[in-house]
Design an enzyme around this catalytic site. Structure first.
Site, PDB file in Angstrom:
ATOM      1  N   HIS A 160      55.005 -18.530  80.091  1.00 10.80           N
ATOM      2  CA  HIS A 160      54.147 -19.579  80.648  1.00 10.80           C
ATOM      3  C   HIS A 160      54.802 -20.932  80.435  1.00 10.80           C
ATOM      4  O   HIS A 160      55.437 -21.160  79.409  1.00 10.80           O
ATOM      5  CB  HIS A 160      52.770 -19.567  79.973  1.00 10.80           C
ATOM      6  CG  HIS A 160      51.716 -20.193  80.809  1.00 10.80           C
ATOM      7  ND1 HIS A 160      51.526 -21.555  80.847  1.00 10.80           N
ATOM      8  CD2 HIS A 160      50.830 -19.652  81.668  1.00 10.80           C
ATOM      9  CE1 HIS A 160      50.544 -21.814  81.697  1.00 10.80           C
ATOM     10  NE2 HIS A 160      50.106 -20.687  82.211  1.00 10.80           N
ATOM     11  N   ASP A 212      47.758 -12.933  83.297  1.00  9.56           N
ATOM     12  CA  ASP A 212      47.981 -11.928  84.338  1.00  9.56           C
ATOM     13  C   ASP A 212      48.383 -10.564  83.795  1.00  9.56           C
ATOM     14  O   ASP A 212      48.445  -9.599  84.550  1.00  9.56           O
ATOM     15  CB  ASP A 212      49.071 -12.415  85.310  1.00  9.56           C
ATOM     16  CG  ASP A 212      48.575 -13.554  86.172  1.00  9.56           C
ATOM     17  OD1 ASP A 212      47.390 -13.539  86.517  1.00  9.56           O
ATOM     18  OD2 ASP A 212      49.362 -14.454  86.504  1.00  9.56           O
TER      19      ASP A 212
END
Ligand code: CMC
Length: 375
Positions: free
Chosen positions: A258, A312
């Site tokens: 991320h 996710d």
């Protein structure tokens, strides 16, 4: 040779602040995510999507009457104009539902008779699940299921998709997925939205921009790819070898890494136990176990680089356990995120400044046009 003095180019706008905002706080080192000051864990524990949507849009938790009138207005927006339902049935069956959603939201604007941005916002947030669920049924040749106005957004989505109401556990899992996807500060799709809003365009265009940007596999599209990966790995025993192969081939593991979190994504922590419980309940425990084995193998290689699983990684397992087709995962992300996009767009234009950055020119100068037969 540049045409200007050398400057610092902020590739990917990394660490660039584009505005001030009261909507979302992320502490990526310490896995913290707050909506309007409330931790996402607290909201998941005590609230539900509609209330979180109110919080994000209006900046505070609603009083009882405010919440009921907000929910009532949202539910009035579930239905789509008949012409849209007819068109959805004619779209190519192999169209990606994210493309259908992008077109659908754009098309909704033709039928808008809202008086202000807040009613327009509710129209969009309320109608998006109906676009997705209707297309999901239409492409299989199934009868469309009309929304039930007495159901919450999350429950109604599962109802329209499957034709029967989900049990309480499934509905709650869907609602939690909705809450954790609702907002995430200045991510790529939200930035697209404020770029569009900064030109003083309309909310339909804002959300259409957001959907288009969320679609990419480096953003919302990662959840589909992550689940496909687990299914292709096939079993927990094969996870280590598969991960080694993927990483040695310099490929990215979807659902990992991320730009902001350099520690575990707090949304991952919320979704993982839910994905486990639902997978076991639905007889799909092997998919969860495969994902967990992939996670362990990947952490051995990636955690030292501060690359951890993100939202996710397990969201797809949860949706898969709920019987939802893989290509609907990103549309669900968009359905939920619409509120964050709109909250940012409305906040940004309060103190508007057209977003117009610069590109540092590195091409040639003073070239002379060559006629076509001399090139
Ligand atoms: N798998 C393997 N290596 C990775 C991964 C990954 N998922 N993510 C980052 N890296 C490596 C990358 O290869 C690079 O290595 P090197 O320096 O040797 O070239 C290093 O980590 C830094 O990567 P980066 O691309 O500069 O970092 P970033 O801040 O741009 O990455 C990211 C953010 C999300 C684009 C990236 O982590 C990624 O591609 N992840 C996979 C896609 C994904 O899961 N996206 C969903 C993000 S969360 C949902 C959302 O909010 O949209």
């Amino acid at each position: 040779m540049g045409a200007q003095e050398p400057v610092v180019v902020h590739k990917g706008l990394e660490n660039v602040y584009v505005c001030e905002s009261n909507i979302c706080f992320i502490d990526g080192e310490n896995s913290r995510l707050l909506y309007r000051g409330y931790s996402v864990e607290d909201l998941v524990e005590n609230s539900f999507y509609e209330e979180v949507a109110y919080l994000l849009l209006y900046g505070r938790l609603p009083k009882r009457e405010e919440l009921s009138s907000f929910v009532e207005s949202l539910r009035q927006s579930y239905e789509l104009p008949k012409v849209m339902l007819d068109l959805l049935k004619q779209f190519p069956k192999n169209a990606h539902p994210m493309d259908v959603l992008r077109t659908g939201v754009s098309m909704l604007s033709f039928f808008d008779n809202s008086s202000d941005d807040y009613s327009r916002a509710l129209r969009i947030i309320g109608a998006m699940p109906t676009i997705v669920a209707s297309f999901a049924r239409a492409r299989k040749g199934l009868e469309l299921v009309a929304p039930k106005k007495e159901l919450s957004i999350a429950t109604n989505f599962l109802y329209m998709l499957n034709g029967n109401e989900p049990d309480e556990e499934d509905a709650r899992a869907m609602d939690i997925a909705y809450i954790v996807h609702a907002e995430h500060e200045m991510n790529a799709s939200t930035f697209s939205c404020i770029v569009t809003a900064s030109t003083l365009s309309d909310l339909y265009s804002v959300v259409t921009s957001g959907i288009a940007t969320l679609k990419g596999p480096l953003h919302g599209g990662a959840n589909e790819r992550a689940l496909e990966y687990f299914l292709s790995v096939g079993s927990p025993e094969k996870a280590e070898e598969a991960v080694e192969h993927t990483l040695n081939a310099k490929q990215r593991l979807m659902g990992f890494g991320h730009r902001v979190y350099k520690n575990y994504d707090p949304r991952y922590k919320i979704l993982k136990p839910l994905a486990k419980a639902l997978s076991e309940k639905k007889g799909k425990a092997w998919v969860y176990k495969t994902a967990e084995a992939v996670e362990q193998a990947a952490l051995k290689r990636l955690s030292e680089h501060k690359i951890f699983p993100n939202v996710d990684f397990y969201s797809g397992i949860l949706f898969h356990a709920l019987g939802i087709e893989t290509d609907l995962f990103t549309p669900i992300f968009a359905m939920s995120r619409s509120v964050g996009w709109i909250a940012h767009a409305l906040e940004y234009v309060q103190n508007n400044r057209l977003i117009r950055p610069k590109a540092y020119y590195t091409g040639e100068l003073n070239k002379k046009y060559t006629p076509i037969d001399q090139r």
